[in-house]
Scaffold this active site. Structure first.
Site, PDB file in Angstrom:
ATOM      1  N   ARG A  32       0.817  -1.234   0.000  1.00  0.00           N
ATOM      2  CA  ARG A  32       0.000   0.000   0.000  1.00  0.00           C
ATOM      3  C   ARG A  32       0.845   1.276   0.000  1.00  0.00           C
ATOM      4  NH1 ARG A  32      -2.846  -3.036   3.963  1.00  0.00           N
ATOM      5  NH2 ARG A  32      -4.609  -4.101   3.013  1.00  0.00           N
ATOM      6  N   LYS A  39       2.883  10.931 -11.718  1.00  0.00           N
ATOM      7  CA  LYS A  39       2.087  10.046 -12.576  1.00  0.00           C
ATOM      8  C   LYS A  39       2.853   8.744 -12.754  1.00  0.00           C
ATOM      9  CE  LYS A  39      -0.762  13.062 -15.433  1.00  0.00           C
ATOM     10  NZ  LYS A  39      -1.065  13.489 -16.817  1.00  0.00           N
ATOM     11  N   GLU A  91      10.300  17.960 -25.176  1.00  0.00           N
ATOM     12  CA  GLU A  91       9.548  18.265 -23.947  1.00  0.00           C
ATOM     13  C   GLU A  91      10.100  19.528 -23.282  1.00  0.00           C
ATOM     14  OE1 GLU A  91       6.831  16.623 -23.199  1.00  0.00           O
ATOM     15  OE2 GLU A  91       7.046  14.643 -24.134  1.00  0.00           O
ATOM     16  N   LYS A 122       7.457  22.373 -14.589  1.00  0.00           N
ATOM     17  CA  LYS A 122       6.612  21.198 -14.341  1.00  0.00           C
ATOM     18  C   LYS A 122       6.106  21.207 -12.900  1.00  0.00           C
ATOM     19  CE  LYS A 122       5.248  16.692 -14.876  1.00  0.00           C
ATOM     20  NZ  LYS A 122       5.285  15.456 -15.603  1.00  0.00           N
ATOM     21  N   GLU A 161      -4.626  16.569 -12.047  1.00  0.00           N
ATOM     22  CA  GLU A 161      -5.123  16.946 -13.371  1.00  0.00           C
ATOM     23  C   GLU A 161      -6.642  17.113 -13.417  1.00  0.00           C
ATOM     24  OE1 GLU A 161      -2.839  15.380 -16.652  1.00  0.00           O
ATOM     25  OE2 GLU A 161      -4.583  15.531 -17.951  1.00  0.00           O
ATOM     26  N   ARG A 171      -3.323  21.118 -15.291  1.00  0.00           N
ATOM     27  CA  ARG A 171      -2.198  20.210 -15.576  1.00  0.00           C
ATOM     28  C   ARG A 171      -2.231  19.708 -17.020  1.00  0.00           C
ATOM     29  NH1 ARG A 171       0.646  15.546 -11.800  1.00  0.00           N
ATOM     30  NH2 ARG A 171       1.961  14.719 -13.453  1.00  0.00           N
ATOM     31  N   ASN A 215       0.199  18.591 -21.767  1.00  0.00           N
ATOM     32  CA  ASN A 215      -0.023  17.686 -22.907  1.00  0.00           C
ATOM     33  C   ASN A 215      -0.041  18.420 -24.238  1.00  0.00           C
ATOM     34  OD1 ASN A 215      -0.265  15.339 -21.281  1.00  0.00           O
ATOM     35  ND2 ASN A 215      -2.241  16.121 -20.627  1.00  0.00           N
ATOM     36  N   HIS A 225       0.420  16.524 -27.429  1.00  0.00           N
ATOM     37  CA  HIS A 225       0.398  15.093 -27.134  1.00  0.00           C
ATOM     38  C   HIS A 225      -0.794  14.363 -27.752  1.00  0.00           C
ATOM     39  CE1 HIS A 225       3.628  16.172 -24.511  1.00  0.00           C
ATOM     40  NE2 HIS A 225       3.719  14.980 -23.970  1.00  0.00           N
ATOM     41  N   HIS A 242       0.160  11.347 -29.820  1.00  0.00           N
ATOM     42  CA  HIS A 242      -0.244   9.966 -29.515  1.00  0.00           C
ATOM     43  C   HIS A 242      -0.896   9.319 -30.725  1.00  0.00           C
ATOM     44  CE1 HIS A 242      -0.334  10.599 -24.888  1.00  0.00           C
ATOM     45  NE2 HIS A 242       0.828  10.137 -25.299  1.00  0.00           N
ATOM     46  N   HIS A 283       8.334   9.051 -28.929  1.00  0.00           N
ATOM     47  CA  HIS A 283       7.296   9.910 -28.355  1.00  0.00           C
ATOM     48  C   HIS A 283       7.623  11.396 -28.573  1.00  0.00           C
ATOM     49  CE1 HIS A 283       4.359  11.317 -25.459  1.00  0.00           C
ATOM     50  NE2 HIS A 283       5.308  11.940 -24.802  1.00  0.00           N
TER      51      HIS A 283
HETATM   52  P1  NAD Z   1      12.746   4.879 -22.094  1.00  0.00           P
HETATM   53  O1  NAD Z   1      12.558   4.748 -20.647  1.00  0.00           O
HETATM   54  O2  NAD Z   1      12.275   3.762 -22.961  1.00  0.00           O
HETATM   55  O3  NAD Z   1      14.277   5.199 -22.393  1.00  0.00           O
HETATM   56  C1  NAD Z   1      14.711   5.323 -23.735  1.00  0.00           C
HETATM   57  C2  NAD Z   1      15.887   4.383 -24.032  1.00  0.00           C
HETATM   58  O4  NAD Z   1      17.066   4.912 -23.429  1.00  0.00           O
HETATM   59  C3  NAD Z   1      15.716   2.986 -23.445  1.00  0.00           C
HETATM   60  O5  NAD Z   1      16.262   2.049 -24.326  1.00  0.00           O
HETATM   61  C4  NAD Z   1      16.553   3.063 -22.157  1.00  0.00           C
HETATM   62  O6  NAD Z   1      16.991   1.803 -21.703  1.00  0.00           O
HETATM   63  C5  NAD Z   1      17.690   3.909 -22.606  1.00  0.00           C
HETATM   64  N1  NAD Z   1      18.424   4.645 -21.592  1.00  0.00           N
HETATM   65  C6  NAD Z   1      17.934   5.233 -20.487  1.00  0.00           C
HETATM   66  N2  NAD Z   1      18.887   5.968 -19.888  1.00  0.00           N
HETATM   67  C7  NAD Z   1      20.005   5.814 -20.619  1.00  0.00           C
HETATM   68  C8  NAD Z   1      21.315   6.344 -20.518  1.00  0.00           C
HETATM   69  N3  NAD Z   1      21.651   7.229 -19.594  1.00  0.00           N
HETATM   70  N4  NAD Z   1      22.226   5.970 -21.442  1.00  0.00           N
HETATM   71  C9  NAD Z   1      21.881   5.111 -22.461  1.00  0.00           C
HETATM   72  N5  NAD Z   1      20.653   4.613 -22.631  1.00  0.00           N
HETATM   73  C10 NAD Z   1      19.730   4.965 -21.704  1.00  0.00           C
HETATM   74  O7  NAD Z   1      12.011   6.200 -22.661  1.00  0.00           O
HETATM   75  P2  NAD Z   1      11.825   7.664 -22.068  1.00  0.00           P
HETATM   76  O8  NAD Z   1      11.716   8.541 -23.250  1.00  0.00           O
HETATM   77  O9  NAD Z   1      12.788   7.978 -21.001  1.00  0.00           O
HETATM   78  O10 NAD Z   1      10.391   7.561 -21.366  1.00  0.00           O
HETATM   79  C11 NAD Z   1       9.231   7.255 -22.083  1.00  0.00           C
HETATM   80  C12 NAD Z   1       8.187   6.756 -21.115  1.00  0.00           C
HETATM   81  O11 NAD Z   1       7.880   7.800 -20.189  1.00  0.00           O
HETATM   82  C13 NAD Z   1       6.867   6.372 -21.763  1.00  0.00           C
HETATM   83  O12 NAD Z   1       6.458   5.133 -21.254  1.00  0.00           O
HETATM   84  C14 NAD Z   1       5.900   7.477 -21.337  1.00  0.00           C
HETATM   85  O13 NAD Z   1       4.578   7.016 -21.206  1.00  0.00           O
HETATM   86  C15 NAD Z   1       6.473   7.888 -20.017  1.00  0.00           C
HETATM   87  N6  NAD Z   1       6.160   9.274 -19.615  1.00  0.00           N
HETATM   88  C16 NAD Z   1       5.633   9.451 -18.383  1.00  0.00           C
HETATM   89  C17 NAD Z   1       5.354  10.727 -17.933  1.00  0.00           C
HETATM   90  C18 NAD Z   1       4.849  10.927 -16.551  1.00  0.00           C
HETATM   91  O14 NAD Z   1       4.468  12.049 -16.202  1.00  0.00           O
HETATM   92  N7  NAD Z   1       4.886   9.912 -15.718  1.00  0.00           N
HETATM   93  C19 NAD Z   1       5.611  11.840 -18.734  1.00  0.00           C
HETATM   94  C20 NAD Z   1       6.163  11.614 -20.012  1.00  0.00           C
HETATM   95  C21 NAD Z   1       6.433  10.321 -20.430  1.00  0.00           C
HETATM   96  N1  GLY Z   2       3.424  14.423 -18.674  1.00  0.00           N
HETATM   97  C1  GLY Z   2       2.151  14.936 -18.300  1.00  0.00           C
HETATM   98  C2  GLY Z   2       1.978  15.135 -16.834  1.00  0.00           C
HETATM   99  O1  GLY Z   2       2.839  14.857 -16.038  1.00  0.00           O
HETATM  100  O2  GLY Z   2       0.949  15.561 -16.449  1.00  0.00           O
END
Ligand code: NAD
Ligand code: GLY
Length: 361
Positions: A121, A143, A185, A227, A237, A241, A245, A248, A252, A265
């Site tokens: 939890r 998130k 971003e 942010k 949100e 918030r 997006n 986005h 998407h 992305h």
């Molecule tokens: P990712 O986590 O897939 O990382 C991209 C690639 O880089 C992967 O292959 C990873 O293993 C590699 N990598 C990571 N750090 C590295 C480093 N220092 N050196 C070499 N390689 C490295 O992708 P991302 O773009 O970081 O994140 C995308 C994800 O984030 C999506 O799932 C998306 O939905 C999520 N997201 C969440 C929020 C939120 O608010 N929670 C906001 C935006 C995106």
């Molecule tokens: N990436 C969108 C949010 O954090 O709200």
């Protein structure tokens, strides 16, 4: 010197610490290590690069470290991988107070965050983001989620970390395409609420891509500040918030239409921001010069400003399935000016179609 900012959310407030070498400095972690053990969750790409450094730093501080190393990729951000995290936590006899440390990009951060929200939890969560996207966006704001086969991030929770510790040196090993995707971003924050930052980026974009240390630190800090301000105003949100997006909904749809195979992305978001800017221009809000400034900055960042060939009807159908749809109505994030985003429900369909037609294919 490290830079620190605070995400002020009352009892759930936490610091974001930004600097070089934080991974190796147990000091940065010490205040958040609430038990003598910690579990680092990472993936097969990041582990060989950074896991031993982080483990050594935590152990120097007297914390025993166990690790969970997951496969790499968005396609593993699912129920099976989450179950694997829980299986390993059970095997390790992790307790409710054992912190989970998410070491990796947004996929690892979102999944570990959701695991932490559920484990007994709510276990303490420390985000250690290693992609630019994760450093400026996904690690901040609480998130967390996994994907459902029918849609991205459909299963998740708002769950704030205890700290976000950003070692900007980790960006040195990030593939350039991933770095550029994160820059999309960063540019977004300038567009939605910080025109001075947008202008600063116009002067420093090449330095950012070249990973000049001071430029990176400044860009990450200003992004996180923006942010955090939005999250503080609207943590779950209910309204504002959603400006995070920008681009986005279109992005998407591009990602889904291309089956998440060809577009990162951030690349899809870059095109989505161009479409949003063009809609805003067609509504008489942005000037032609504003649109040209955005296009110029994205091109200098090595990001696409045009999308693949997707029929406008398909875009509409995909966008209507977006999480941002409220009571059947699509809401768009548009720009009144560079640095001022608004959320609009009443946008003439033909204006949006015209902008999409112009930017796709
Ligand atoms: P990712 O986590 O897939 O990382 C991209 C690639 O880089 C992967 O292959 C990873 O293993 C590699 N990598 C990571 N750090 C590295 C480093 N220092 N050196 C070499 N390689 C490295 O992708 P991302 O773009 O970081 O994140 C995308 C994800 O984030 C999506 O799932 C998306 O939905 C999520 N997201 C969440 C929020 C939120 O608010 N929670 C906001 C935006 C995106
Ligand atoms: N990436 C969108 C949010 O954090 O709200």
């Amino acid at each position: 010197m490290w830079r620190t900012l605070n995400v002020a959310l009352g009892g759930r407030s936490y610091p974001i610490v930004i600097g070089r070498g934080i991974l190796e400095a147990g000091d940065a972690f010490a205040p958040f290590l609430t038990s003598k053990r910690a579990v680092v969750v990472t993936n097969v790409t990041v582990a060989p690069l950074y896991l031993s450094r982080l483990t050594a730093a935590l152990e120097r501080h007297g914390t025993a470290v166990a690790s969970v190393v997951l496969p790499d990729g968005e396609r593993y951000k699912n129920w099976e991988t989450l179950q694997r995290i829980f299986d390993e936590l059970v095997a390790l006899r992790a307790e409710r107070h054992t912190p989970l440390v998410a070491l990796g990009g947004g996929v690892i951060g979102d999944m570990t965050g959701f695991a932490a929200a559920c484990w007994q939890r709510g276990a303490p969560l420390i985000q250690v983001p290693t992609t630019l996207l994760a450093q400026v966006d996904s690690s901040v704001g609480g998130k967390t989620a996994i994907n459902h086969p029918q849609g991205k991030n459909l299963i998740g929770a708002f769950y704030q970390p205890r700290a976000v510790l950003i070692d900007t040196e980790t960006l040195q090993t990030l593939p350039i395409r991933e770095l550029r995707a994160g820059v999309a971003e960063v540019i977004k924050y300038g567009l939605i609420r910080d025109s001075a930052f947008f202008e600063w980026l116009e002067h420093h974009i090449e330095g950012l891509l070249a990973l000049e240390p001071e430029v990176v630190a400044e860009a990450v800090e200003r992004s996180c500040r923006n942010k955090a301000a939005v999250v503080i105003a609207d943590e779950t949100e209910q309204g504002e918030r959603a400006i995070l997006n920008l681009g986005h909904t279109f992005g998407h749809a591009i990602e889904t239409a291309t089956r998440y195979e060809t577009w990162l992305h951030g690349e899809a978001v870059a095109v989505g921001m161009m479409i949003a800017a063009e809609v805003s221009w067609r509504l008489g809000w942005l000037t032609e010069n504003d649109v040209a400034r955005l296009e110029g900055l994205l091109i200098r960042a090595g990001l696409p400003v045009r999308g693949p060939q997707i029929a406008v009807e398909e875009m509409w159908s995909l966008m209507r399935g977006d999480k941002k749809v409220k009571e059947g109505q699509l809401r768009f994030v548009l720009l009144k000016a560079i640095g001022k985003a608004v959320i609009c429900a009443e946008v003439p369909q033909e204006v949006v179609s015209a902008a999409m037609r112009h930017r796709l294919g």
